[in-house]
Design a protein around this motif. Structure first.
Motif, PDB file in Angstrom:
ATOM      1  N   HIS A  24       0.838  -1.196   0.000  1.00 32.11           N
ATOM      2  CA  HIS A  24       0.000   0.000   0.000  1.00 32.11           C
ATOM      3  C   HIS A  24       0.879   1.255   0.000  1.00 32.11           C
ATOM      4  O   HIS A  24       1.936   1.266   0.632  1.00 32.11           O
ATOM      5  N   ARG A  25       0.431   2.266  -0.694  1.00 33.44           N
ATOM      6  CA  ARG A  25       1.032   3.592  -0.554  1.00 33.44           C
ATOM      7  C   ARG A  25       0.292   4.268   0.604  1.00 33.44           C
ATOM      8  O   ARG A  25      -0.814   4.778   0.436  1.00 33.44           O
ATOM      9  N   THR A  26       0.884   4.238   1.783  1.00 29.41           N
ATOM     10  CA  THR A  26       0.169   4.614   3.002  1.00 29.41           C
ATOM     11  C   THR A  26      -0.034   6.124   3.101  1.00 29.41           C
ATOM     12  O   THR A  26       0.744   6.908   2.548  1.00 29.41           O
ATOM     13  N   PRO A  27      -1.071   6.540   3.830  1.00 31.63           N
ATOM     14  CA  PRO A  27      -1.385   7.965   3.902  1.00 31.63           C
ATOM     15  C   PRO A  27      -0.399   8.757   4.765  1.00 31.63           C
ATOM     16  O   PRO A  27       0.261   8.217   5.647  1.00 31.63           O
ATOM     17  N   VAL A  28      -0.345  10.039   4.482  1.00 34.46           N
ATOM     18  CA  VAL A  28       0.431  10.993   5.292  1.00 34.46           C
ATOM     19  C   VAL A  28      -0.582  11.929   5.946  1.00 34.46           C
ATOM     20  O   VAL A  28      -1.340  12.611   5.241  1.00 34.46           O
ATOM     21  N   LEU A  29      -0.611  11.943   7.263  1.00 30.87           N
ATOM     22  CA  LEU A  29      -1.593  12.735   8.000  1.00 30.87           C
ATOM     23  C   LEU A  29      -0.939  13.938   8.671  1.00 30.87           C
ATOM     24  O   LEU A  29       0.246  13.911   9.016  1.00 30.87           O
ATOM     25  N   THR A  30      -1.731  14.966   8.887  1.00 27.85           N
ATOM     26  CA  THR A  30      -1.292  16.130   9.645  1.00 27.85           C
ATOM     27  C   THR A  30      -2.311  16.428  10.735  1.00 27.85           C
ATOM     28  O   THR A  30      -3.457  15.981  10.664  1.00 27.85           O
ATOM     29  N   GLY A  39       5.656  22.549  17.606  1.00 27.79           N
ATOM     30  CA  GLY A  39       6.224  23.821  17.172  1.00 27.79           C
ATOM     31  C   GLY A  39       6.702  23.783  15.738  1.00 27.79           C
ATOM     32  O   GLY A  39       7.497  24.631  15.321  1.00 27.79           O
ATOM     33  N   SER A  40       6.219  22.829  14.967  1.00 27.12           N
ATOM     34  CA  SER A  40       6.577  22.672  13.555  1.00 27.12           C
ATOM     35  C   SER A  40       5.397  22.057  12.825  1.00 27.12           C
ATOM     36  O   SER A  40       4.486  21.492  13.435  1.00 27.12           O
ATOM     37  N   GLU A  41       5.445  22.139  11.493  1.00 31.11           N
ATOM     38  CA  GLU A  41       4.459  21.436  10.689  1.00 31.11           C
ATOM     39  C   GLU A  41       4.927  19.988  10.550  1.00 31.11           C
ATOM     40  O   GLU A  41       6.009  19.727  10.006  1.00 31.11           O
ATOM     41  N   VAL A  42       4.128  19.052  11.061  1.00 38.45           N
ATOM     42  CA  VAL A  42       4.535  17.649  11.150  1.00 38.45           C
ATOM     43  C   VAL A  42       3.715  16.807  10.172  1.00 38.45           C
ATOM     44  O   VAL A  42       2.489  16.925  10.115  1.00 38.45           O
ATOM     45  N   PHE A  43       4.427  15.956   9.450  1.00 38.43           N
ATOM     46  CA  PHE A  43       3.790  15.055   8.480  1.00 38.43           C
ATOM     47  C   PHE A  43       4.027  13.619   8.947  1.00 38.43           C
ATOM     48  O   PHE A  43       5.170  13.164   9.027  1.00 38.43           O
ATOM     49  N   VAL A  44       2.942  12.908   9.259  1.00 37.12           N
ATOM     50  CA  VAL A  44       3.024  11.572   9.837  1.00 37.12           C
ATOM     51  C   VAL A  44       2.752  10.524   8.753  1.00 37.12           C
ATOM     52  O   VAL A  44       1.640  10.451   8.212  1.00 37.12           O
ATOM     53  N   LYS A  45       3.768   9.723   8.443  1.00 45.86           N
ATOM     54  CA  LYS A  45       3.627   8.631   7.478  1.00 45.86           C
ATOM     55  C   LYS A  45       3.073   7.429   8.216  1.00 45.86           C
ATOM     56  O   LYS A  45       3.751   6.825   9.064  1.00 45.86           O
ATOM     57  N   CYS A  46       1.828   7.054   7.902  1.00 49.59           N
ATOM     58  CA  CYS A  46       1.094   6.076   8.709  1.00 49.59           C
ATOM     59  C   CYS A  46       1.272   4.653   8.177  1.00 49.59           C
ATOM     60  O   CYS A  46       0.417   4.118   7.452  1.00 49.59           O
ATOM     61  N   GLU A  47       2.368   4.023   8.582  1.00 46.32           N
ATOM     62  CA  GLU A  47       2.644   2.653   8.155  1.00 46.32           C
ATOM     63  C   GLU A  47       1.798   1.624   8.891  1.00 46.32           C
ATOM     64  O   GLU A  47       1.838   0.431   8.558  1.00 46.32           O
ATOM     65  N   ASN A  48       1.005   2.071   9.858  1.00 44.69           N
ATOM     66  CA  ASN A  48       0.029   1.170  10.478  1.00 44.69           C
ATOM     67  C   ASN A  48      -1.039   0.757   9.462  1.00 44.69           C
ATOM     68  O   ASN A  48      -1.724  -0.250   9.650  1.00 44.69           O
ATOM     69  N   PHE A  49      -1.160   1.500   8.352  1.00 41.77           N
ATOM     70  CA  PHE A  49      -2.105   1.157   7.299  1.00 41.77           C
ATOM     71  C   PHE A  49      -1.468   0.308   6.196  1.00 41.77           C
ATOM     72  O   PHE A  49      -2.121   0.021   5.191  1.00 41.77           O
ATOM     73  N   GLU A 166       8.326   7.542  -0.306  1.00 35.48           N
ATOM     74  CA  GLU A 166       6.949   7.970  -0.560  1.00 35.48           C
ATOM     75  C   GLU A 166       6.609   9.246   0.208  1.00 35.48           C
ATOM     76  O   GLU A 166       5.969  10.161  -0.325  1.00 35.48           O
ATOM     77  N   LEU A 167       7.021   9.297   1.467  1.00 25.93           N
ATOM     78  CA  LEU A 167       6.731  10.462   2.302  1.00 25.93           C
ATOM     79  C   LEU A 167       7.289  11.729   1.664  1.00 25.93           C
ATOM     80  O   LEU A 167       6.590  12.747   1.527  1.00 25.93           O
ATOM     81  N   LEU A 168       8.546  11.674   1.248  1.00 25.63           N
ATOM     82  CA  LEU A 168       9.190  12.863   0.695  1.00 25.63           C
ATOM     83  C   LEU A 168       8.670  13.204  -0.701  1.00 25.63           C
ATOM     84  O   LEU A 168       8.634  14.377  -1.076  1.00 25.63           O
ATOM     85  N   GLN A 169       8.264  12.209  -1.441  1.00 27.03           N
ATOM     86  CA  GLN A 169       7.633  12.483  -2.736  1.00 27.03           C
ATOM     87  C   GLN A 169       6.328  13.243  -2.552  1.00 27.03           C
ATOM     88  O   GLN A 169       5.974  14.089  -3.372  1.00 27.03           O
ATOM     89  N   GLU A 170       5.631  12.955  -1.453  1.00 22.34           N
ATOM     90  CA  GLU A 170       4.339  13.598  -1.211  1.00 22.34           C
ATOM     91  C   GLU A 170       4.476  14.977  -0.592  1.00 22.34           C
ATOM     92  O   GLU A 170       3.734  15.894  -0.934  1.00 22.34           O
ATOM     93  N   LYS A 276      -7.227   9.981  15.419  1.00 25.69           N
ATOM     94  CA  LYS A 276      -8.123   8.820  15.278  1.00 25.69           C
ATOM     95  C   LYS A 276      -7.399   7.629  14.652  1.00 25.69           C
ATOM     96  O   LYS A 276      -7.952   6.896  13.827  1.00 25.69           O
ATOM     97  N   VAL A 277      -6.155   7.422  15.076  1.00 25.84           N
ATOM     98  CA  VAL A 277      -5.299   6.368  14.540  1.00 25.84           C
ATOM     99  C   VAL A 277      -4.779   5.516  15.688  1.00 25.84           C
ATOM    100  O   VAL A 277      -4.387   6.041  16.742  1.00 25.84           O
ATOM    101  N   VAL A 278      -4.767   4.196  15.500  1.00 26.24           N
ATOM    102  CA  VAL A 278      -4.242   3.270  16.503  1.00 26.24           C
ATOM    103  C   VAL A 278      -2.802   2.902  16.133  1.00 26.24           C
ATOM    104  O   VAL A 278      -2.541   2.400  15.036  1.00 26.24           O
ATOM    105  N   LEU A 279      -1.882   3.146  17.066  1.00 27.43           N
ATOM    106  CA  LEU A 279      -0.490   2.753  16.896  1.00 27.43           C
ATOM    107  C   LEU A 279      -0.084   1.787  17.994  1.00 27.43           C
ATOM    108  O   LEU A 279      -0.530   1.918  19.135  1.00 27.43           O
ATOM    109  N   GLU A 280       0.748   0.829  17.660  1.00 32.03           N
ATOM    110  CA  GLU A 280       1.363  -0.006  18.684  1.00 32.03           C
ATOM    111  C   GLU A 280       2.486   0.804  19.337  1.00 32.03           C
ATOM    112  O   GLU A 280       2.890   1.859  18.812  1.00 32.03           O
ATOM    113  N   PRO A 281       3.007   0.355  20.492  1.00 35.50           N
ATOM    114  CA  PRO A 281       4.038   1.145  21.162  1.00 35.50           C
ATOM    115  C   PRO A 281       5.246   1.475  20.276  1.00 35.50           C
ATOM    116  O   PRO A 281       5.667   2.638  20.212  1.00 35.50           O
TER     117      PRO A 281
END
Length: 323
Positions: A24-30, A39-49, A166-170, A276-281
């Motif tokens: 999957h090409r996983t989503p990037v969330l903000t 204190g920055s604009e953060v882009f989260v690459k969600c590999e849980n998906f 993928e993250l940096l391409q997006e 609204k995302v579930v992550l393991e530790p």
């Protein structure tokens, strides 16, 4: 002239082509709340998906797909606390072969059940008294299987690097990339991909405070072994960084941040409530470093890899419910 690293940007790009249409090409969330706290604009690459719920499918499939037809026909062996186990099992099924996976006796039940569900045979061991690498190598040799280790392999590392690619391409150029570190494969692949695209990017790995083998190893210039750690982040509970990842991380990684189990759990709760995302530790450790201010001064735009979400409902509730 510096020696060539064991994984190149071309290797990561080749892996991306191999994984196209399979992973999957996983989503990037903000999140405005996360941005405000960091204190920055953060882009989260969600590999849980990702398939199997973690980035590990990328490396496992890339490595398995590069085996010869004869090797594939004989089958694949692996050792893992859970996510790589599932990834190898699924990769084997996708490629029409079988898998035998060595897993610790105390691996999360959900990960054992998922691995078996993908069709793998599971062999257990005691992670605190037995050497999984030696056991895995012996198992593969005895059965004539191709061994795909969880991080200490160039093809695995190249596959993991596709998440950062993928993250940096997006997102375009980022000033920093923050990545969880266990054996070091995801960090190494991410570092290769990111540095090739943006040479000035700051690369920060994150380890649980009780499992800082990579931090100590980078400080000493050679791999260091720590006692097998006990941490909620079971996917990062490793005593020694992999040799191949360490060769890359020693050259490319700028810093290692440490987070406590409490900070990891707090990040899991925050991501669940706000994104609204579930992550393991293990999947939440890099986000935890941002929230706890462990990364230092941040540039205006930061990427972070949330590496997985394989935690069952009961365990998740036990961890994140208020005391």
């Amino acid at each position: 002239m510096a020696a060539a690293l064991p994984v190149s940007p071309d290797d990561v790009r080749d892996a991306a082509a191999r994984l196209h249409g399979v992973a999957h090409r996983t989503p990037v969330l903000t999140s405005r709340a996360l941005n405000a706290l960091a204190g920055s604009e953060v882009f989260v690459k969600c590999e849980n998906f990702q398939r199997v719920g973690a980035f590990k499918f990328r490396g496992a499939y890339n490595a398995a797909a590069r085996l010869s037809p004869g090797q594939l026909a004989r089958g694949i062996a692996a050792y893992s606390s859970g996510n790589h186990a599932q990834a190898v099992a699924l990769a084997a099924r996708e490629l029409g072969t079988g898998a035998v996976v060595l897993m610790p006796e105390d691996a999360p039940r959900s990960k054992r059940e998922a691995t078996a569900g993908y069709g793998a045979e599971i062999v257990t061991y005691d992670r605190y008294t037995q050497d999984r690498t030696a056991l895995g190598e012996a198992l593969a040799e005895e059965r004539g299987l191709a061994l795909i280790p969880p991080y200490d392999h160039p093809d695995v590392i190249a596959g993991q690097g596709t998440a950062a690619l993928e993250l940096l391409q997006e997102t375009g150029e980022l000033g920093a990339l923050v990545v969880p570190v266990g054996g070091g494969g995801l960090m190494a692949g991410s570092a290769v991909a990111a540095r090739a695209l943006h040479p000035a990017i700051r690369l920060v790995g994150v380890e649980p405070a009780g499992s800082d083998d990579t931090r100590r190893s980078l400080a000493s210039g050679e791999r260091v072994t720590v006692p097998v750690p006990r941490t909620v982040a079971d996917g990062q509970a490793l005593p020694t960084p992999g040799a191949v990842p360490f060769a890359i991380n020693r050259s490319l990684v700028d810093a290692i941040a440490l987070v406590s189990d409490e900070e990891i759990v707090s990040a899991m709760r925050f991501v669940f409530e706000r994104l609204k995302v579930v992550l393991e530790p293990s999947g939440a450790s890099a986000v935890a470093a941002l929230l706890a201010g462990r990364v230092g001064d941040l540039p205006p735009r930061v990427g972070v890899i949330a590496s997985g979400g394989n935690v069952d409902a009961r365990r998740f509730a036990e961890l994140v419910a208020p005391a």
